[in-house]
Motif scaffolding. Structure first.
Motif, short mmCIF file in Angstrom:
data_model
loop_
_atom_site.label_atom_id
_atom_site.label_comp_id
_atom_site.label_asym_id
_atom_site.label_seq_id
_atom_site.Cartn_x
_atom_site.Cartn_y
_atom_site.Cartn_z
N ALA A 155 36.11 33.33 51.27
CA ALA A 155 35.36 34.39 50.58
C ALA A 155 35.79 35.76 51.07
O ALA A 155 35.87 36.72 50.28
CB ALA A 155 33.86 34.19 50.81
N GLY A 156 36.09 35.89 52.37
CA GLY A 156 36.53 37.18 52.90
C GLY A 156 37.87 37.60 52.33
O GLY A 156 38.08 38.77 51.98
N ALA A 213 41.17 41.11 48.56
CA ALA A 213 42.12 41.23 47.45
C ALA A 213 41.44 41.75 46.19
O ALA A 213 42.00 42.58 45.46
CB ALA A 213 42.79 39.88 47.19
N ARG A 214 40.21 41.29 45.94
CA ARG A 214 39.49 41.74 44.75
C ARG A 214 39.24 43.25 44.81
O ARG A 214 39.32 43.96 43.79
CB ARG A 214 38.16 41.00 44.67
CG ARG A 214 37.33 41.26 43.43
CD ARG A 214 37.93 40.57 42.23
NE ARG A 214 38.37 41.53 41.23
CZ ARG A 214 38.85 41.18 40.05
NH1 ARG A 214 38.98 39.90 39.72
NH2 ARG A 214 39.23 42.09 39.19
N HIS A 215 38.96 43.75 46.00
CA HIS A 215 38.74 45.19 46.18
C HIS A 215 40.00 45.97 45.80
O HIS A 215 39.94 46.97 45.07
CB HIS A 215 38.35 45.48 47.62
CG HIS A 215 38.21 46.92 47.96
ND1 HIS A 215 37.38 47.78 47.28
CD2 HIS A 215 38.83 47.68 48.92
CE1 HIS A 215 37.47 49.00 47.79
NE2 HIS A 215 38.35 48.97 48.78
N LEU A 216 41.17 45.51 46.27
CA LEU A 216 42.42 46.18 45.92
C LEU A 216 42.68 46.10 44.41
O LEU A 216 43.12 47.09 43.80
CB LEU A 216 43.58 45.54 46.69
CG LEU A 216 43.54 45.70 48.21
CD1 LEU A 216 44.67 44.90 48.85
CD2 LEU A 216 43.64 47.17 48.62
N LEU A 217 42.41 44.96 43.82
CA LEU A 217 42.62 44.79 42.39
C LEU A 217 41.68 45.68 41.57
O LEU A 217 42.08 46.24 40.54
CB LEU A 217 42.43 43.33 42.00
CG LEU A 217 43.46 42.35 42.57
CD1 LEU A 217 42.97 40.92 42.46
CD2 LEU A 217 44.81 42.51 41.85
N ALA A 258 42.60 35.30 48.89
CA ALA A 258 43.35 36.38 48.24
C ALA A 258 44.08 35.87 47.01
O ALA A 258 44.11 36.53 45.96
CB ALA A 258 44.33 36.99 49.24
N ARG A 259 44.67 34.69 47.11
CA ARG A 259 45.37 34.11 45.97
C ARG A 259 44.41 33.87 44.80
O ARG A 259 44.76 34.08 43.63
CB ARG A 259 46.03 32.80 46.38
CG ARG A 259 47.36 32.95 47.10
CD ARG A 259 47.88 31.62 47.54
NE ARG A 259 49.29 31.68 47.94
CZ ARG A 259 49.86 30.85 48.80
NH1 ARG A 259 49.14 29.88 49.35
NH2 ARG A 259 51.14 30.97 49.11
N ARG A 260 43.23 33.42 45.12
CA ARG A 260 42.23 33.15 44.09
C ARG A 260 41.90 34.42 43.31
O ARG A 260 41.78 34.41 42.08
CB ARG A 260 40.98 32.56 44.75
CG ARG A 260 39.95 32.02 43.81
CD ARG A 260 39.06 31.00 44.54
NE ARG A 260 38.51 31.51 45.78
CZ ARG A 260 37.38 32.19 45.88
NH1 ARG A 260 36.68 32.47 44.76
NH2 ARG A 260 36.91 32.59 47.04
N THR A 282 50.40 40.35 41.31
CA THR A 282 51.24 39.48 42.14
C THR A 282 50.83 39.61 43.59
O THR A 282 50.24 40.62 44.01
CB THR A 282 52.73 39.85 42.01
OG1 THR A 282 52.91 41.21 42.45
CG2 THR A 282 53.20 39.71 40.57
N LEU A 283 51.14 38.58 44.36
CA LEU A 283 50.82 38.57 45.79
C LEU A 283 52.03 38.07 46.56
O LEU A 283 52.42 36.92 46.45
CB LEU A 283 49.61 37.68 46.08
CG LEU A 283 49.18 37.59 47.55
CD1 LEU A 283 48.68 38.95 48.04
CD2 LEU A 283 48.11 36.52 47.73
#
Length: 341
Positions: free
Chosen positions: A165-166, A171-175, A201-203, A212-213
């Motif tokens: 979850a962390g 990653a969601r914040h950056l997106l 992060a991948r999720r 992309t990651l």
């Protein structure tokens, strides 16, 4: 050199039996106040110190708790151990600390050492899979609680944070800021916490079209390792630079920040938005205050001692897995970081 005073010396000095001195030390309620005061005065005058090693041999255990962490140089573990030590002290116990340094052999050495010291129990943030080893330890009367790693509740109690979850939060914040070319900095991926953060992060990236990651495996989790990876990113040139970086811990993020901003003139967050993990004290005082995923280190340390106490007090303990939810903390390294044009 004069020899240390013995319990017999105290008894002679106080003019009482050796058993009376033993009761004053171990069962003071059985002794009258007058006699107890006389014995305590003799102890003070002779400078007597009880032989705790001998007491441990008789009792089969000590008043100490062994703690093995992955990296005592990481402020996350320092804060966690401090909280555990405070909680243990409230129960009349002390903490013995071992730093495995992500080395399985060194970890094994500390487990052996703490068993020899007859610790009451063990808190451990393991390098790899040590379940069988810890099961054998428990069979010998030393209960174990896994820290910063979720355990099978059929075998052990544990306290951890939902790192999947962390990683998703970071990653969601950056997106959500419009960043689409993300990089994950962390390693080795054999460390469960790192791999779980990457999974999260991948999720998040999989949910956004065109995102992309890139995975940048770090040589350790230190500031120096982060600085080295930051330098390698700069060497690629501006056109091949990610526009958002998620680091598996704050130390890596601070190293990346040093490389990008102080050595190579990259702007954070305008050119690259940067977020770490742990929310250590240094995050808020960085050159660019660092956004991070906060872990409740004090609660983790206290809960680890609570779980261990339950294991010690119950004849047939019910193992529990306590999982805390991480929290996004937004600071200037991402705040207002709209997608670069």
């Amino acid at each position: 050199m004069s020899r240390a005073a013995s319990i017999k010396d105290v008894a002679t000095h106080a003019q009482v039996a050796v058993g009376t001195v033993s009761n004053v030390l171990n069962n003071p309620d059985r002794v009258s106040k007058r006699t107890k005061d006389r014995v305590l005065q003799a102890i003070d005058e002779l400078g007597f110190v009880r032989n705790d090693a001998a007491r441990q041999l008789r009792a089969g255990h000590s008043r100490t708790i062994g703690v093995v962490v992955l990296d005592v140089g990481n402020p996350f573990f320092t804060s966690l151990v401090r909280a555990a030590e405070d909680a243990a002290a409230m129960n009349g116990s002390a903490v013995l600390l071992g730093d495995s340094g992500h080395d399985a052999n060194r970890e094994s050495h500390y487990i052996d050492l703490f068993q020899e010291q007859r610790v009451q129990g063990l808190l451990i943030s393991p390098v790899g899979d040590v379940a069988d080893r810890l099961e054998a330890l428990r069979q010998r009367g030393v209960p174990t609680v896994l820290v910063d790693r979720r355990a099978d509740e059929d075998r052990f109690s544990s306290v951890s944070v939902d790192d999947d979850a962390g990683g998703y939060l970071a990653a969601r914040h950056l997106l959500d800021l419009g960043r689409r070319k993300l990089a994950f900095v962390g390693g080795p991926l054999s460390i469960r916490q790192v791999s779980d953060r990457l999974l999260g992060a991948r999720r998040a990236v999989d949910e956004v079209d065109g995102a992309t990651l890139e995975i940048l495996d770090s040589d350790g989790q230190s500031v120096l390792a982060g600085r080295g990876l930051g330098n390698s990113l700069v060497d690629r040139g501006a056109g091949d630079m990610p526009d958002g970086i998620f680091c598996a811990n704050d130390l890596l993020a601070l190293g990346v920040m040093q490389s990008l901003t102080m050595m190579n003139g990259v702007r954070i967050p305008e050119d690259v938005a940067l977020i770490g993990y742990d929310d250590i004290d240094f995050a808020v005082s960085a050159v660019v205050p660092l956004s991070s995923i906060r872990q409740p280190t004090d609660a983790i340390g206290r809960t680890a001692i609570e779980l261990l106490t339950e294991e010690l007090d119950a004849q047939h303990p019910q193992h529990r897995a306590v999982v805390f939810t991480p929290e996004l903390v937004v600071r200037h390294s991402t705040a207002g970081a709209d997608a670069p044009h």
